[in-house]
Scaffold this active site. Sequence first.
Site: not given
Length: 381
Positions: A53, A56, A113
């Site tokens: 993640s 991101k 997230s």
Amino acid sequence: MRIEAKEFIHNEAEKTAEAASLEIESPEAILMEAATGTVLYEKNAHDRRSPASVTKIMTTLLIFEALEKGTISLQDEVVTSAHAQSMGGSQVFLEEGEKQTVDTLLKCILVSSGNDASVSMAEYIAGSESEFVQLMNRRAAELGMKDTHFEDCCGLTDSDGHYTSAYDIAVMSRELITRFPKVHDYTTIWMDTITHNAYRGSSEFGLSNTNKLLRGYDGCTGLKTGSTSKALFCISATASRGGIELISVIMAGPDSKTRFRNAAELLNYGFGKCRLYRDEEPLGLPQICVKRGIQQETSCHLQQEFSYLDTQGKNLGAIERTIELADEANAPIEKNAIAGKVIYRLEGKEIGSVNLLYDEDIPRAGYLYWLQKIIKEGTLS
């Protein structure tokens, strides 16, 4: 004004000594000072790994750039698609057809997230996730991220074609936090709630930050965690103390606690080592005489603020600056063209410079201009 990336400073002998003094168990790591881009520590920083993640960060950068351009606003309502709803992993459980503002979706991305929130924003900006991923890869290339290739906007994929490096994560993190410090309004949220308004009715959903350094490390401001079975445990941690902002990146940590501990160890090392000089003293710049132009003088300005990172305990009060600027210039002159530069020296050695740029366009004066000037001044009867 946007700060262009400077050449990163490397001293291999110093880095070897640093590596010996720090015990970073995670296989890839880097510590970067944000204002100058100086690399203070690195370990296998260009090895390619799945970022989970932490992906991101690039998604968030593109969102903030779209906000800056005005193509989207924080109040825009984004409709969740079936594809966005179908995301697994970390999510905020958006339902197909549900509307949330860009502001809310940023919270979902940067606090909890949310993969579904990331895909919703990708589709809203680019029309589809695949088109958005192309924008991500294009932006990575523009930033010089040579060890990066994205295949989704959230890091959920297990594909070997989705990878980046600790160094590249630091580069995109730096771009995000230096250009858009407002991102910390989201990344420093510890807990919050959002309201789902879908066909099943209205309900609240709690957001809890995945970055435990926010509660455990003094000065932590973000930025993004990530973990999958392939990527293991990753983080790009940002922190600020005494005007110094650092970026600590850990990849493939063996467990969550080691990831956070290693990131904190790097931050401690950096804050103990660094002092930052910023030239915030007003600089009296002279007017420049313009020859053969439709006006006789012009002014100029600094392209950007000058910063210098000291890691050796030098006397930063002894930094001297010298203006290199011609007394006159020939028209035509283009606005923001280079007029000269300011050079900074410490102990007689140049430590950097900043360009001086013209404030305005000045066309070259032609025959009609001079004729009109003569008539106006009454020298031609």
